[in-house]
Enzyme design. Structure first.
Site, mmCIF file in Angstrom:
data_model
loop_
_atom_site.group_PDB
_atom_site.id
_atom_site.type_symbol
_atom_site.label_atom_id
_atom_site.label_comp_id
_atom_site.label_asym_id
_atom_site.label_seq_id
_atom_site.Cartn_x
_atom_site.Cartn_y
_atom_site.Cartn_z
ATOM 1 N N CYS A 126 0.822 -1.215 0.000
ATOM 2 C CA CYS A 126 0.000 0.000 0.000
ATOM 3 C C CYS A 126 0.852 1.261 0.000
ATOM 4 O O CYS A 126 0.500 2.262 -0.618
ATOM 5 C CB CYS A 126 -0.937 0.003 1.198
ATOM 6 S SG CYS A 126 -0.091 -0.115 2.795
ATOM 7 N N HIS A 281 -1.786 1.598 7.160
ATOM 8 C CA HIS A 281 -2.190 1.500 5.755
ATOM 9 C C HIS A 281 -1.996 2.846 5.070
ATOM 10 O O HIS A 281 -2.104 3.900 5.705
ATOM 11 C CB HIS A 281 -3.661 1.077 5.693
ATOM 12 C CG HIS A 281 -4.163 0.720 4.335
ATOM 13 N ND1 HIS A 281 -3.452 -0.092 3.456
ATOM 14 C CD2 HIS A 281 -5.315 1.065 3.675
ATOM 15 C CE1 HIS A 281 -4.155 -0.235 2.341
ATOM 16 N NE2 HIS A 281 -5.273 0.468 2.438
ATOM 17 N N ASN A 302 -9.096 3.720 -2.062
ATOM 18 C CA ASN A 302 -8.322 2.592 -1.544
ATOM 19 C C ASN A 302 -7.840 1.744 -2.718
ATOM 20 O O ASN A 302 -8.267 1.961 -3.862
ATOM 21 C CB ASN A 302 -9.191 1.764 -0.596
ATOM 22 C CG ASN A 302 -8.388 0.969 0.412
ATOM 23 O OD1 ASN A 302 -7.172 0.805 0.265
ATOM 24 N ND2 ASN A 302 -9.044 0.468 1.432
#
Length: 354
Positions: A126, A281, A302
């Site tokens: 990520c 994240h 996302n």
């Protein structure tokens, strides 16, 4: 003379405006790690809470995931102090009038990358995805170039300077890599895992791809495909500064702490309700707004595909640093370095077509 306690309080406040808040994760038992991340009890607890402000669901993206597998996706490592040395912290003019609602997709409709929802597969990448997505958007916003940059290049080739590849990394280091080494296009170096964890051999090692430094298409050169950023910087942990940065320069990368309930997000304005810490994240922040109930929120993209959340997007409460979302915001400007090759190649192609 100010008391030592007052001095320490002021110093702590100063640090909180420039230091990331991704929480270190506690070790979990084998039983917990092997249990399912999606739980009916969490959905029930959120949806029956009138103060939650968001809807939970059993998202298809994680239908077969264990807690351990979900945790592995959360690849933001706590940034070492040495990595922050010399990184400028940007603030913006407070007199800038900002709109009450902003969405980068509609502000720059010609930039197709802004609305892309990607999938990091089973890799804890990520930190790299958020960075390449935001820089891709900024190449379009500032130079009119619709290009998609390669997360694979950063994960495989940045090495220990960025962290540990699929085992996590540091967002600010990805931006430093763009400035130092550049990043090739996705066309040159596509992502190694575009089918998630359904193929043999992806568990339990989650291997980082090897750095090949060669475009998959023989007629493309690795060095010519490189795109650079001008340095790397952080944005002061203040909603107005973050909003001004996006409004003026385009999407940014943000890091935050993920709890178990976040895996269940479906719609609404997220705030942590239940469940333990899973990890750190990184995602792309593209806008903001205020709900009909008067609740301020951030709008984010996302990289868990469109089977998670609100078609791949989510909102989180704005102005209270929920889960540290406002404490670690990073970006960089696109550079003209190496673009002369691209322009020359385009001119040759156009000449050959006549």
């Amino acid at each position: 003379m100010a008391s030592p306690l007052l001095f320490l309080a002021a110093f702590s406040l100063l640090l909180s405006t420039v230091h990331p808040k991704v929480i270190a994760v506690e070790l979990l038992s084998e039983v917990k790690l092997s249990s399912r991340i999606l739980q009916d009890s969490i959905v029930k607890q959120v949806n029956e809470n009138p103060k939650a402000g968001w809807e939970a669901a059993l998202n298809p993206r994680f239908s077969n995931y264990t807690v351990g597998e979900f945790k592995h996706l959360l690849g933001v490592k706590p940034t070492p102090e040495r990595e922050l040395l010399g990184v400028p912290v940007v603030t913006h003019d407070k007199s800038l009038k900002l709109p009450t609602t902003f969405d980068a997709r509609t502000a720059w409709p010609h930039c197709s990358t802004i609305g892309r929802i990607l999938d990091q597969g089973h890799c804890g990448s990520c930190w790299a995805f958020g960075a390449v997505e935001a820089l891709s958007d900024r190449f379009c916003i500032h130079f009119g170039m619709n290009i998609s940059l390669s997360a694979n290049d950063v994960i495989a080739c940045c090495g220990f300077l960025c962290g540990s590849g699929c085992d996590g990394g540091y967002p600010i280091s990805a931006w430093r890599y763009f400035a130092r080494r550049g990043v090739v296009t996705e066309e040159c170096d596509p992502y190694f895992d575009d089918i998630g964890c359904s193929h043999p051999g992806c568990e339990p090692a989650y291997p980082t791809p090897k750095c090949v430094k060669k475009c998959v298409k023989g007629n493309q050169l690795w060095k010519r495909s490189k795109h650079y950023s001008v340095g790397a910087y952080r944005i002061r942990s203040n909603p107005a500064d973050i909003m001004a940065e996006i409004y003026k320069n385009g999407p940014v990368e943000v890091s935050f702490t993920v709890y178990e309930d976040f895996a269940h997000y479906k719609s609404g304005i997220y705030k942590h309700v239940t469940g333990g810490v899973m990890g750190g994240h990184a995602v792309k922040l593209i806008g903001w707004g205020t709900s009909d109930d008067g609740e301020d929120y951030w709008l984010l993209a996302n990289q868990w595909n469109r089977g998670w959340g609100d078609d791949g997007y989510f909102k989180i409460i704005r102005g209270v640093d929920e889960c540290g979302i406002e404490s670690d915001v990073v970006a960089g400007f696109p550079s003209t370095k190496n673009l002369v090759h691209e322009v020359a190649d385009m001119e040759v192609a156009e000449t050959a077509s006549f």
